[in-house]
Structure formats: structure tokens, C-alpha cells
Design an enzyme around this catalytic site. Structure first.
Site, short mmCIF file in Angstrom:
data_model
loop_
_atom_site.label_atom_id
_atom_site.label_comp_id
_atom_site.label_asym_id
_atom_site.label_seq_id
_atom_site.Cartn_x
_atom_site.Cartn_y
_atom_site.Cartn_z
N ASP A 30 0.84 -1.19 0.00
CA ASP A 30 0.00 0.00 0.00
C ASP A 30 0.89 1.25 0.00
OD1 ASP A 30 -3.22 0.57 0.93
OD2 ASP A 30 -1.79 2.23 1.11
N ILE A 31 0.49 2.22 -0.79
CA ILE A 31 1.29 3.44 -0.95
C ILE A 31 1.28 4.31 0.31
CG2 ILE A 31 -0.46 5.03 -1.89
CD1 ILE A 31 1.55 5.59 -4.19
N ASN A 87 -12.86 -2.94 2.79
CA ASN A 87 -13.80 -1.84 2.87
C ASN A 87 -14.76 -1.94 1.69
OD1 ASN A 87 -12.50 -0.69 5.16
ND2 ASN A 87 -10.95 0.22 3.83
N GLU A 95 -12.36 3.49 -1.11
CA GLU A 95 -11.94 4.61 -1.96
C GLU A 95 -11.57 4.18 -3.37
OE1 GLU A 95 -8.97 6.87 0.14
OE2 GLU A 95 -10.38 7.36 1.74
N HIS A 100 -10.30 -5.16 -3.14
CA HIS A 100 -8.96 -5.37 -2.58
C HIS A 100 -9.05 -5.74 -1.12
CE1 HIS A 100 -10.04 -1.09 -2.32
NE2 HIS A 100 -9.36 -1.05 -1.19
#
Ligand code: AMP
Ligand code: ZN
Length: 114
Positions: A30-31, A87, A95, A100
Site C-alpha cells: 500500500d502506498i 472496505n 476509496e 482489494h
């Protein structure tokens, strides 16, 4: 229609730190990590979210959990444990519109909602 950001990662159109890949699944860091280990595990098929899941996707979701376990072992956190979060939709705080699974580990993850 333009590809989503994760489809672009799959196609190598934008860079990512990929930790696992096969013909159906890809996993990358994850960034904006929320824990020392924060990896996103996704199907290569563009499934917009959990609510869009179909009967034919049941197998891939099962496989994703097996891969999560494999990645956790490779990352050295299988013994200490980890958390998996999906989520879904607006209230779920999703988002990016490509299904994912967040794999979080590497520290005690703190307060649980459930
Ligand atoms: P969610 O809020 O469940 O939709 O999670 C989306 C996640 O994708 C967030 O944790 C972001 O930090 C992460 N993310 C967004 N863009 C990228 C990217 N280009 N590479 C890696 N992770 C990303
Ligand atoms: Zn996509």
C-alpha cells in the site's frame, strides 16, 4: 472506459511494489501504509467491490485468502498474526473501486471495531 488505478498497476502502466503475482491475483505494498506491513491483495479481474461479487468469483476470493496466508508467512508475521480488512462501499470507506483485501501486520493493530 478508462482503467482503474489497480488495473493500471496490473498492466504495469503505473509502478507498484509487487510482492506476489500469478495469473489471477496480484499483491503490492500500500502506498500509504497504516502498519509496518500493509499489502493489498487483489483479483486481476476488475470486480468493483464486494457487493458486485458473483457466484463465479467465489473461487477467487477463497484463493485470495490462501495467498494472504502465504504472503504473511513470507513477511514473517504468520506466527504473530495479522488483520485482513475489506472496505465496501461508501459507509465501508472504500476509496478504490477494484476489490482489494488489506493485509495489515507488524505491530499490535490496536482497537478493534468488532
Ligand atoms: P480503500 O480505502 O479500502 O479503498 O483502500 C484503498 C487503498 O489503496 C488505500 O489504503 C490507499 O493508500 C491505496 N492506494 C491508492 N493508490 C495506490 C497506489 N497507486 N499504490 C498502492 N496503493 C495505493
Ligand atoms: Zn480495476
Amino acid at each position: 472506459m478508462e482503467d482503474c488505478i489497480f488495473c493500471k498497476i496490473i498492466k504495469r502502466e503505473i509502478p507498484a511494489n509487487i510482492v506476489y503475482e500469478d495469473n489471477e491475483i496480484i499483491a503490492f505494498k500500500d502506498i500509504q501504509p497504516a502498519a509496518p506491513i500493509h499489502i493489498l491483495v487483489i483479483p486481476k479481474k476488475h470486480i468493483p467491490s464486494l457487493v458486485e461479487l458473483t457466484k463465479e468469483d467465489e473461487v477467487i476470493v477463497g484463493k485470495i485468502y490462501t495467498i494472504i496466508n502465504k504472503i504473511a508467512e513470507e513477511q514473517g508475521v504468520k506466527e504473530k498474526g495479522y488483520r485482513v480488512i475489506v472496505n465496501c462501499g461508501k459507509d465501508g470507506g472504500q476509496e478504490v473501486g477494484h476489490l482489494h483485501f488489506h493485509l495489515l501486520a507488524g505491530k499490535p493493530l490496536g482497537e478493534k471495531i468488532v
